[in-house]
Design a protein around this motif. Sequence first.
Motif, PDB file in Angstrom:
ATOM      1  N   GLY A   1       8.796  -3.728   6.337  1.00  0.00           N
ATOM      2  CA  GLY A   1       7.604  -3.681   5.512  1.00  0.00           C
ATOM      3  C   GLY A   1       7.649  -4.595   4.305  1.00  0.00           C
ATOM      4  N   THR A   2       8.475  -5.617   4.356  1.00  0.00           N
ATOM      5  CA  THR A   2       8.497  -6.614   3.286  1.00  0.00           C
ATOM      6  C   THR A   2       7.418  -7.658   3.545  1.00  0.00           C
ATOM      7  N   ARG A   3       7.214  -8.538   2.560  1.00  0.00           N
ATOM      8  CA  ARG A   3       6.245  -9.612   2.752  1.00  0.00           C
ATOM      9  C   ARG A   3       6.649 -10.490   3.937  1.00  0.00           C
ATOM     10  N   GLU A   4       7.951 -10.742   4.076  1.00  0.00           N
ATOM     11  CA  GLU A   4       8.445 -11.607   5.150  1.00  0.00           C
ATOM     12  C   GLU A   4       8.459 -10.871   6.491  1.00  0.00           C
ATOM     13  N   LYS A   5       8.691  -9.575   6.487  1.00  0.00           N
ATOM     14  CA  LYS A   5       8.742  -8.783   7.716  1.00  0.00           C
ATOM     15  C   LYS A   5       7.835  -7.566   7.559  1.00  0.00           C
ATOM     16  N   PRO A   6       6.526  -7.783   7.675  1.00  0.00           N
ATOM     17  CA  PRO A   6       5.574  -6.700   7.409  1.00  0.00           C
ATOM     18  C   PRO A   6       5.478  -5.696   8.554  1.00  0.00           C
ATOM     19  N   LEU A   7       4.945  -4.539   8.242  1.00  0.00           N
ATOM     20  CA  LEU A   7       4.597  -3.551   9.251  1.00  0.00           C
ATOM     21  C   LEU A   7       3.294  -3.982   9.939  1.00  0.00           C
ATOM     22  N   ALA A   8       2.967  -3.281  11.019  1.00  0.00           N
ATOM     23  CA  ALA A   8       1.754  -3.625  11.762  1.00  0.00           C
ATOM     24  C   ALA A   8       0.594  -2.688  11.465  1.00  0.00           C
ATOM     25  N   SER A   9       0.864  -1.497  10.917  1.00  0.00           N
ATOM     26  CA  SER A   9      -0.206  -0.510  10.756  1.00  0.00           C
ATOM     27  C   SER A   9      -0.167   0.134   9.380  1.00  0.00           C
ATOM     28  N   VAL A  10      -1.353   0.501   8.915  1.00  0.00           N
ATOM     29  CA  VAL A  10      -1.455   1.210   7.645  1.00  0.00           C
ATOM     30  C   VAL A  10      -0.818   2.590   7.759  1.00  0.00           C
ATOM     31  N   ALA A  11      -0.959   3.240   8.909  1.00  0.00           N
ATOM     32  CA  ALA A  11      -0.377   4.567   9.091  1.00  0.00           C
ATOM     33  C   ALA A  11       1.136   4.536   8.904  1.00  0.00           C
ATOM     34  N   MET A  12       1.808   3.503   9.428  1.00  0.00           N
ATOM     35  CA  MET A  12       3.252   3.411   9.271  1.00  0.00           C
ATOM     36  C   MET A  12       3.618   3.098   7.816  1.00  0.00           C
ATOM     37  N   ALA A  13       2.786   2.312   7.143  1.00  0.00           N
ATOM     38  CA  ALA A  13       3.051   2.031   5.731  1.00  0.00           C
ATOM     39  C   ALA A  13       2.954   3.308   4.901  1.00  0.00           C
ATOM     40  N   ILE A  14       1.965   4.146   5.207  1.00  0.00           N
ATOM     41  CA  ILE A  14       1.831   5.416   4.492  1.00  0.00           C
ATOM     42  C   ILE A  14       3.033   6.302   4.776  1.00  0.00           C
ATOM     43  N   ARG A  15       3.525   6.293   6.017  1.00  0.00           N
ATOM     44  CA  ARG A  15       4.721   7.083   6.341  1.00  0.00           C
ATOM     45  C   ARG A  15       5.929   6.592   5.558  1.00  0.00           C
ATOM     46  N   LYS A  16       6.058   5.277   5.475  1.00  0.00           N
ATOM     47  CA  LYS A  16       7.198   4.724   4.731  1.00  0.00           C
ATOM     48  C   LYS A  16       7.107   5.110   3.249  1.00  0.00           C
ATOM     49  N   ALA A  17       5.899   5.025   2.698  1.00  0.00           N
ATOM     50  CA  ALA A  17       5.720   5.430   1.308  1.00  0.00           C
ATOM     51  C   ALA A  17       6.039   6.910   1.112  1.00  0.00           C
ATOM     52  N   ARG A  18       5.649   7.719   2.056  1.00  0.00           N
ATOM     53  CA  ARG A  18       5.924   9.157   1.997  1.00  0.00           C
ATOM     54  C   ARG A  18       7.421   9.431   1.977  1.00  0.00           C
ATOM     55  N   GLU A  19       8.155   8.697   2.797  1.00  0.00           N
ATOM     56  CA  GLU A  19       9.604   8.906   2.843  1.00  0.00           C
ATOM     57  C   GLU A  19      10.276   8.439   1.554  1.00  0.00           C
ATOM     58  N   LEU A  20       9.783   7.343   0.977  1.00  0.00           N
ATOM     59  CA  LEU A  20      10.341   6.887  -0.300  1.00  0.00           C
ATOM     60  C   LEU A  20      10.153   7.952  -1.373  1.00  0.00           C
ATOM     61  N   ARG A  21       9.000   8.601  -1.373  1.00  0.00           N
ATOM     62  CA  ARG A  21       8.760   9.652  -2.367  1.00  0.00           C
ATOM     63  C   ARG A  21       9.600  10.890  -2.062  1.00  0.00           C
ATOM     64  N   ARG A  22       9.724  11.240  -0.795  1.00  0.00           N
ATOM     65  CA  ARG A  22      10.522  12.420  -0.430  1.00  0.00           C
ATOM     66  C   ARG A  22      11.967  12.272  -0.886  1.00  0.00           C
ATOM     67  N   LEU A  23      12.475  11.054  -0.778  1.00  0.00           N
ATOM     68  CA  LEU A  23      13.869  10.797  -1.144  1.00  0.00           C
ATOM     69  C   LEU A  23      14.022  10.439  -2.618  1.00  0.00           C
ATOM     70  N   ASP A  24      12.893  10.463  -3.352  1.00  0.00           N
ATOM     71  CA  ASP A  24      12.911  10.132  -4.779  1.00  0.00           C
ATOM     72  C   ASP A  24      13.578   8.783  -5.011  1.00  0.00           C
ATOM     73  N   ASP A  25      13.172   7.808  -4.192  1.00  0.00           N
ATOM     74  CA  ASP A  25      13.745   6.468  -4.295  1.00  0.00           C
ATOM     75  C   ASP A  25      13.382   5.851  -5.645  1.00  0.00           C
ATOM     76  N   PRO A  26      14.329   5.286  -6.360  1.00  0.00           N
ATOM     77  CA  PRO A  26      14.026   4.726  -7.695  1.00  0.00           C
ATOM     78  C   PRO A  26      13.041   3.559  -7.653  1.00  0.00           C
ATOM     79  N   SER A  27      12.859   2.941  -6.481  1.00  0.00           N
ATOM     80  CA  SER A  27      11.950   1.793  -6.401  1.00  0.00           C
ATOM     81  C   SER A  27      10.490   2.179  -6.612  1.00  0.00           C
ATOM     82  N   VAL A  28      10.155   3.475  -6.501  1.00  0.00           N
ATOM     83  CA  VAL A  28       8.756   3.887  -6.614  1.00  0.00           C
ATOM     84  C   VAL A  28       8.424   4.417  -8.001  1.00  0.00           C
ATOM     85  N   LYS A  29       9.310   4.218  -8.950  1.00  0.00           N
ATOM     86  CA  LYS A  29       9.097   4.747 -10.293  1.00  0.00           C
ATOM     87  C   LYS A  29       7.776   4.276 -10.888  1.00  0.00           C
ATOM     88  N   GLU A  30       7.406   3.004 -10.626  1.00  0.00           N
ATOM     89  CA  GLU A  30       6.168   2.447 -11.171  1.00  0.00           C
ATOM     90  C   GLU A  30       5.020   2.499 -10.169  1.00  0.00           C
TER      91      GLU A  30
END
Length: 626
Positions: A37-66
């Motif tokens: 899901g990077t700019r160079e290697k993007p995902l194909a669907s919005v649904a998968m992007a939302i899932r990835k965002a959900r997992e980042l929040r579930r794991l309290d990943d520091p990258s989502v602080k902002e």
Amino acid sequence: MKYFIVLVSLLSVILPADYGYASEIWVSGKGSDENPGTREKPLASVAMAIRKARELRRLDDPSVKEGIDIIIADGTYVLDSPVLLRPEDSGTPDSPTIIRAAEGAHPVLSGGRAIGGWEKLRQPVTGLPKNAEGKVWVTDIPFEKGGWLQFRQLWVNGKKAVLANTLNDGTLDRILSVNKKEEALWIPTPNITFGNGSHPEFIIHQWWAIANLRVRNIEKEGRKTRLTFEQPESTIEFEHPWPAPFIDEKKEYNGNSAFFFSNAIELLNSPGEWFADYKTGKIYYWPEEGQNMQNAEVIVPFLQSITLIKGTKDRPVSHIGFKGITFAHTTWLRPSHQGHVPLQAGFYILDAYKLEEPGTPDKAALENQAWIGRQPAALEARYASEITIERCRFIHTAATAVDFVEGVSHSRLEGNVFSDIGGTGIQAGFFGDAAFEAHLPYDPSDPRELVRDIRIANNLVSDATNEDWGCAGVSVGYARNIAIVHNEITDVNYSGICVGWGWTKTVNASRDNLVHANRIHRFAKQMYDVGGVYTLSAQPNTEISENAIYDLQKAPYAHIPEHYQYVYLDEGSSYIRIINNWTEKDKFFSNTPGPGNTWENNGPDVAEEIKEKAGVQPEYRDILKK
């Protein structure tokens, strides 16, 4: 001073912060859902992007602080199911999730399917009019999930084609007589002969709404013809008293209801018309001049909704934004399967009848009751807060475009374009349902159920209500603290802005609403009993101010030709201030209003400065070019 305080209060709905340092998840039509899901290697669907965002929040990943930016590259993304946002997808005030277009991109989330394989029709087709022979093209209806794909709209090169009908064939006839006991009506015998296997739809112009009835049987008897209809719409149509479905009892009215036929091969007689034959699995289309069907883009809708935001009372979805996204191509199939008989504003009747003895605990003179259903929306939200929809486009919808159904608060719709909308452009609030009779005052004991604190501003709503003529540009039911400000609403068939519901003087959940500085023009194109701004029921501390309302159209089949107004306070409207509205004529009306309404300085003599300031503000006027 009171007016100033209300205006500041309503315009100060919490707005999103700057998301400049958010974590980024990229989506591209050239990507893969196995990518990171990077700019160079993007995902194909919005649904998968939302899932990835959900997992980042579930794991309290520091990258989502902002926050998290889901960035969508240019292209059309055809969905198999609506994009779903759950409570687990919520952001926070400091870390929202924004779904936005990449810089310079115009991504489209589509609920439609491309239809190809068009060929010139070579062999005769039973029922096709003589003048269409040699001009019609044909292709197969897609076969999906065990059957023919169901749809009621078709777009050719971005323009909606016309489902074959008699509307444009000349002046509409009017119903002759009705037999309510037999659920039958008589019309002048049409000059079209429908084949034995043809079951067209019958559309009736009913004061402020239209009804779609599927024809069961047609019996010609000389100059008049008897029609009967399918269930459940037949019983609903013949039992419900309002809007009066057939007969005008007063001499000053303009005759019985007008009607037209739709959705039959025998009606395909003009360029731009189409018909889908589900007996043979074929789609027929008569191209307009200049259309080449061998390379035309033809889209039919597949989904009824593009995006669903679904929270609960205890766990709302929060801090989600959309920016620069186009939501396109939705269908609505109830008219094909169950007919469509509305009460008002597109809300279809599930059950309704006239009371033998008028009166309910709330309203002694009430003569009818109705329980209603709600049309689907391209973007629909339930139990959500801090939802922002900015600079998006909603196009090619069969029914509603955006709907804040229940429990939505502290949210903003701003700078969006709504075009080619079959029903209502923007809708919010409670209107009744299968368990709550539509004429009862609604004031829930749990305030979390309310739609409240919403800013609807600087939007362009154009060519809405183009299938269900009785819908509105913006429609708000039982809701609180709704600011409808600086929008432009044009080319609608009924009212521009409707606020309130229930036909009741009883104080209810609606209050503190503001309809301010909107530009409303080219409205009432087909229906009367109408207002540029229209209200119902008690709404304490509600204000209608500094709107510019003009270019009211001459509806050709209105029952009462003079029953139009620029601001219309209908039944029970109470505690509303109507101040400094510029209208092209001094024509206003109150129908059995309640107490506490104030009218001050409205009409064509209002200051020119107020007229000029109405509508979209300078920072968003670029949307008018779209």
